[in-house]
Scaffold this motif. Structure first.
Motif, PDB file in Angstrom:
ATOM      1  N   SER A   1       0.729  -1.247  -0.137  1.00 62.51           N
ATOM      2  CA  SER A   1       0.062  -0.009   0.049  1.00 62.51           C
ATOM      3  C   SER A   1       0.816   1.334   0.045  1.00 62.51           C
ATOM      4  O   SER A   1       0.536   2.161  -0.642  1.00 62.51           O
ATOM      5  CB  SER A   1      -1.101  -0.247   1.247  1.00 62.51           C
ATOM      6  N   GLU A   2       2.192   1.413   0.479  1.00 63.98           N
ATOM      7  CA  GLU A   2       2.925   2.358   0.468  1.00 63.98           C
ATOM      8  C   GLU A   2       3.385   2.600  -0.656  1.00 63.98           C
ATOM      9  O   GLU A   2       3.751   3.557  -1.379  1.00 63.98           O
ATOM     10  CB  GLU A   2       3.936   2.107   1.516  1.00 63.98           C
ATOM     11  N   LEU A   3       3.807   1.395  -1.559  1.00 64.73           N
ATOM     12  CA  LEU A   3       4.255   1.452  -2.930  1.00 64.73           C
ATOM     13  C   LEU A   3       3.068   2.246  -3.646  1.00 64.73           C
ATOM     14  O   LEU A   3       3.147   3.016  -4.703  1.00 64.73           O
ATOM     15  CB  LEU A   3       4.413   0.016  -3.453  1.00 64.73           C
ATOM     16  N   LEU A   4       1.783   1.919  -3.279  1.00 63.57           N
ATOM     17  CA  LEU A   4       0.799   2.295  -4.107  1.00 63.57           C
ATOM     18  C   LEU A   4       0.607   3.746  -3.965  1.00 63.57           C
ATOM     19  O   LEU A   4       0.241   4.700  -4.797  1.00 63.57           O
ATOM     20  CB  LEU A   4      -0.606   1.478  -3.846  1.00 63.57           C
ATOM     21  N   TRP A   5       0.745   4.313  -2.707  1.00 61.50           N
ATOM     22  CA  TRP A   5       0.574   5.607  -2.247  1.00 61.50           C
ATOM     23  C   TRP A   5       1.964   6.289  -3.012  1.00 61.50           C
ATOM     24  O   TRP A   5       1.526   7.558  -3.666  1.00 61.50           O
ATOM     25  CB  TRP A   5       1.070   5.722  -0.889  1.00 61.50           C
ATOM     26  N   TYR A   6       3.067   5.732  -3.134  1.00 62.32           N
ATOM     27  CA  TYR A   6       4.293   6.806  -3.898  1.00 62.32           C
ATOM     28  C   TYR A   6       3.866   6.806  -5.535  1.00 62.32           C
ATOM     29  O   TYR A   6       3.868   7.761  -6.043  1.00 62.32           O
ATOM     30  CB  TYR A   6       5.648   5.906  -3.562  1.00 62.32           C
ATOM     31  N   MET A   7       3.399   5.663  -5.995  1.00 59.59           N
ATOM     32  CA  MET A   7       2.875   5.752  -7.319  1.00 59.59           C
ATOM     33  C   MET A   7       1.771   6.922  -7.677  1.00 59.59           C
ATOM     34  O   MET A   7       1.838   7.553  -8.507  1.00 59.59           O
ATOM     35  CB  MET A   7       2.375   4.393  -7.830  1.00 59.59           C
ATOM     36  N   HIS A   8       0.764   6.888  -6.737  1.00 55.40           N
ATOM     37  CA  HIS A   8      -0.333   7.796  -6.901  1.00 55.40           C
ATOM     38  C   HIS A   8       0.445   9.347  -6.785  1.00 55.40           C
ATOM     39  O   HIS A   8      -0.045   9.915  -7.621  1.00 55.40           O
ATOM     40  CB  HIS A   8      -1.442   7.442  -5.699  1.00 55.40           C
ATOM     41  N   GLU A   9       0.977   9.503  -5.595  1.00 57.09           N
ATOM     42  CA  GLU A   9       1.613  10.670  -5.153  1.00 57.09           C
ATOM     43  C   GLU A   9       2.545  11.346  -6.580  1.00 57.09           C
ATOM     44  O   GLU A   9       2.358  12.584  -6.808  1.00 57.09           O
ATOM     45  CB  GLU A   9       2.269  10.896  -4.106  1.00 57.09           C
ATOM     46  N   GLU A  10       3.199  10.302  -7.170  1.00 58.57           N
ATOM     47  CA  GLU A  10       4.271  10.672  -8.397  1.00 58.57           C
ATOM     48  C   GLU A  10       3.403  11.402  -9.445  1.00 58.57           C
ATOM     49  O   GLU A  10       3.736  12.376 -10.110  1.00 58.57           O
ATOM     50  CB  GLU A  10       5.138   9.612  -8.765  1.00 58.57           C
ATOM     51  N   LEU A  11       2.321  10.558  -9.814  1.00 56.19           N
ATOM     52  CA  LEU A  11       1.425  10.951 -10.881  1.00 56.19           C
ATOM     53  C   LEU A  11       0.774  12.271 -10.673  1.00 56.19           C
ATOM     54  O   LEU A  11       0.539  13.046 -11.297  1.00 56.19           O
ATOM     55  CB  LEU A  11       0.468   9.672 -11.324  1.00 56.19           C
ATOM     56  N   ILE A  12      -0.098  12.148  -9.361  1.00 53.64           N
ATOM     57  CA  ILE A  12      -1.009  13.407  -9.378  1.00 53.64           C
ATOM     58  C   ILE A  12      -0.325  14.702  -9.132  1.00 53.64           C
ATOM     59  O   ILE A  12      -0.323  15.528  -9.719  1.00 53.64           O
ATOM     60  CB  ILE A  12      -1.907  13.322  -8.191  1.00 53.64           C
ATOM     61  N   ASP A  13       1.053  14.660  -8.380  1.00 54.39           N
ATOM     62  CA  ASP A  13       1.966  15.693  -8.178  1.00 54.39           C
ATOM     63  C   ASP A  13       2.398  16.442  -9.435  1.00 54.39           C
ATOM     64  O   ASP A  13       2.528  17.252  -9.830  1.00 54.39           O
ATOM     65  CB  ASP A  13       3.052  15.483  -7.113  1.00 54.39           C
ATOM     66  N   GLY A  14       2.649  15.224 -10.431  1.00 50.66           N
ATOM     67  CA  GLY A  14       3.311  15.452 -11.790  1.00 50.66           C
ATOM     68  C   GLY A  14       2.277  16.371 -12.598  1.00 50.66           C
ATOM     69  O   GLY A  14       2.637  17.173 -13.235  1.00 50.66           O
ATOM     70  N   LEU A  15       0.915  15.879 -12.614  1.00 50.39           N
ATOM     71  CA  LEU A  15      -0.052  16.500 -13.133  1.00 50.39           C
ATOM     72  C   LEU A  15      -0.229  17.943 -12.768  1.00 50.39           C
ATOM     73  O   LEU A  15      -0.453  18.603 -13.763  1.00 50.39           O
ATOM     74  CB  LEU A  15      -1.347  15.756 -13.313  1.00 50.39           C
ATOM     75  N   ILE A  16      -0.384  18.049 -11.397  1.00 52.90           N
ATOM     76  CA  ILE A  16      -0.337  19.541 -10.886  1.00 52.90           C
ATOM     77  C   ILE A  16       0.823  20.385 -11.155  1.00 52.90           C
ATOM     78  O   ILE A  16       0.449  21.479 -11.871  1.00 52.90           O
ATOM     79  CB  ILE A  16      -0.665  19.080  -9.371  1.00 52.90           C
ATOM     80  N   GLU A  17       1.879  20.000 -10.913  1.00 51.32           N
ATOM     81  CA  GLU A  17       3.082  20.819 -11.289  1.00 51.32           C
ATOM     82  C   GLU A  17       3.269  21.320 -12.992  1.00 51.32           C
ATOM     83  O   GLU A  17       3.381  22.243 -13.261  1.00 51.32           O
ATOM     84  CB  GLU A  17       4.382  20.008 -11.082  1.00 51.32           C
ATOM     85  N   SER A  18       2.750  20.181 -13.727  1.00 53.03           N
ATOM     86  CA  SER A  18       3.043  20.410 -15.119  1.00 53.03           C
ATOM     87  C   SER A  18       1.553  21.521 -15.380  1.00 53.03           C
ATOM     88  O   SER A  18       2.156  22.423 -16.245  1.00 53.03           O
ATOM     89  CB  SER A  18       2.491  19.157 -15.833  1.00 53.03           C
TER      90      SER A  18
ATOM     91  N   GLY B   1       1.510   0.792 -16.452  1.00 51.90           N
ATOM     92  CA  GLY B   1       1.245   0.094 -15.220  1.00 51.90           C
ATOM     93  C   GLY B   1       0.939   1.033 -13.944  1.00 51.90           C
ATOM     94  O   GLY B   1      -0.020   0.780 -13.172  1.00 51.90           O
ATOM     95  N   GLN B   2       1.696   2.199 -13.929  1.00 50.02           N
ATOM     96  CA  GLN B   2       1.342   3.120 -12.793  1.00 50.02           C
ATOM     97  C   GLN B   2       0.082   3.788 -13.058  1.00 50.02           C
ATOM     98  O   GLN B   2      -0.690   3.974 -11.935  1.00 50.02           O
ATOM     99  CB  GLN B   2       2.770   4.113 -12.766  1.00 50.02           C
ATOM    100  N   CYS B   3      -0.444   4.124 -14.582  1.00 49.36           N
ATOM    101  CA  CYS B   3      -1.481   4.657 -14.595  1.00 49.36           C
ATOM    102  C   CYS B   3      -2.883   3.699 -14.215  1.00 49.36           C
ATOM    103  O   CYS B   3      -3.666   4.332 -13.809  1.00 49.36           O
ATOM    104  CB  CYS B   3      -1.653   5.111 -15.972  1.00 49.36           C
ATOM    105  N   ARG B   4      -2.731   2.442 -14.366  1.00 47.89           N
ATOM    106  CA  ARG B   4      -3.532   1.595 -14.105  1.00 47.89           C
ATOM    107  C   ARG B   4      -4.086   1.608 -12.661  1.00 47.89           C
ATOM    108  O   ARG B   4      -5.090   1.668 -12.272  1.00 47.89           O
ATOM    109  CB  ARG B   4      -3.126   0.281 -14.776  1.00 47.89           C
ATOM    110  N   VAL B   5      -2.914   1.469 -11.837  1.00 48.48           N
ATOM    111  CA  VAL B   5      -3.264   1.324 -10.323  1.00 48.48           C
ATOM    112  C   VAL B   5      -3.890   2.926  -9.985  1.00 48.48           C
ATOM    113  O   VAL B   5      -4.428   2.963  -9.125  1.00 48.48           O
ATOM    114  CB  VAL B   5      -2.088   0.958  -9.665  1.00 48.48           C
ATOM    115  N   PHE B   6      -3.286   3.894 -10.541  1.00 50.20           N
ATOM    116  CA  PHE B   6      -3.672   5.307 -10.164  1.00 50.20           C
ATOM    117  C   PHE B   6      -5.255   5.292 -10.653  1.00 50.20           C
ATOM    118  O   PHE B   6      -6.023   5.747  -9.644  1.00 50.20           O
ATOM    119  CB  PHE B   6      -2.977   6.106 -11.156  1.00 50.20           C
ATOM    120  N   PHE B   7      -5.836   4.692 -11.551  1.00 52.78           N
ATOM    121  CA  PHE B   7      -7.045   4.922 -11.848  1.00 52.78           C
ATOM    122  C   PHE B   7      -8.045   3.876 -11.319  1.00 52.78           C
ATOM    123  O   PHE B   7      -9.297   4.106 -11.143  1.00 52.78           O
ATOM    124  CB  PHE B   7      -7.216   4.766 -13.447  1.00 52.78           C
ATOM    125  N   GLU B   8      -7.299   2.585 -10.942  1.00 48.75           N
ATOM    126  CA  GLU B   8      -8.217   1.524 -10.475  1.00 48.75           C
ATOM    127  C   GLU B   8      -8.233   1.122  -9.140  1.00 48.75           C
ATOM    128  O   GLU B   8      -9.069   0.406  -8.372  1.00 48.75           O
ATOM    129  CB  GLU B   8      -7.821   0.122 -11.412  1.00 48.75           C
TER     130      GLU B   8
END
Length: 204
Positions: free
Chosen positions: A64-81, A112-119
């Motif tokens: 679950s911590e891995l999932l958390w880091y994957m989520h944070e990396e994607l959403i933070d990247g979207l916001i920063e961009s 793969g990271q996007c899949r867990v982000f969305f699902e």
């Protein structure tokens, strides 16, 4: 030990902690894409990365911590961009185009990271899920603001901003289900096509 394995271990020893974390996230995301988040175990991840399970737990205490880091990396990247484009004074039409492009780029490079982000983000522990939900809502509000600003400027016609925002997300996000890097169109070409469909619907 083979020469290739020896070289891989040597390279890994030279990695910084952040680089090692990034490698684990990348490999775990590919494994989640292949097996599904629920089926992949920490043993599977350690084996795929080529490290011992105790070493894996040194970097991530749980799946679950891995999932958390994957989520944070994607959403933070979207916001920063998005904020970077806003700070440059980008017009609403190009801001919205950038939003679509960001989604497609992530899907092409981090499938793969996007899949867990969305699902799978709802499987985060309650405290992490609250933070994740807040960030997703914040990003959605930013995109709604773009549509609202475009309407005020006369660039876009009057639409339900929330509904159109959800339509943009649905069209762009769902691409992770079918996008293939060896397909007929590149992710940039798909993003351009999606933008064309969206902009035609928004034009006054």
């Amino acid at each position: 030990m083979s020469e290739a394995e020896s070289a891989r271990r040597s390279r890994r020893r030279q990695m910084s902690k952040d680089e090692r974390r990034a490698e684990i996230i990348r490999v775990a995301a590919d494994l989640f894409e292949k097996l599904g988040y629920a089926r992949a175990s920490m043993d599977d991840i350690a084996t795929a990365v080529g490290i011992g399970k105790p070493t894996l737990y040194h970097y991530f205490r749980s799946k679950s911590e891995l999932l958390w880091y994957m989520h944070e990396e994607l959403i933070d990247g979207l916001i920063e961009s998005h904020l970077a484009r806003v700070e440059r004074g980008t017009e609403p039409a190009e801001l919205l185009r950038g939003v679509i492009g960001d989604f497609l780029r992530n899907i092409a490079t981090r499938r793969g990271q996007c899949r867990v982000f969305f699902e799978n983000h709802r499987e985060l522990p309650d405290a992490d899920l609250a933070v994740a939900t807040d960030k997703r809502a914040r990003y959605e509000a930013m995109v709604e603001d773009v549509i609202r600003d475009g309407i005020a400027a006369g660039t876009f016609r009057e639409v339900d901003t929330k509904l159109f925002c959800l339509a943009i997300f649905g069209m762009s996000n769902w691409a992770y289900q079918w996008y293939h890097p060896d397909g007929k169109l590149t992710y940039d070409e798909i993003a351009d096509a999606f933008w064309d469909y969206a902009y035609r619907g928004l034009r006054p």
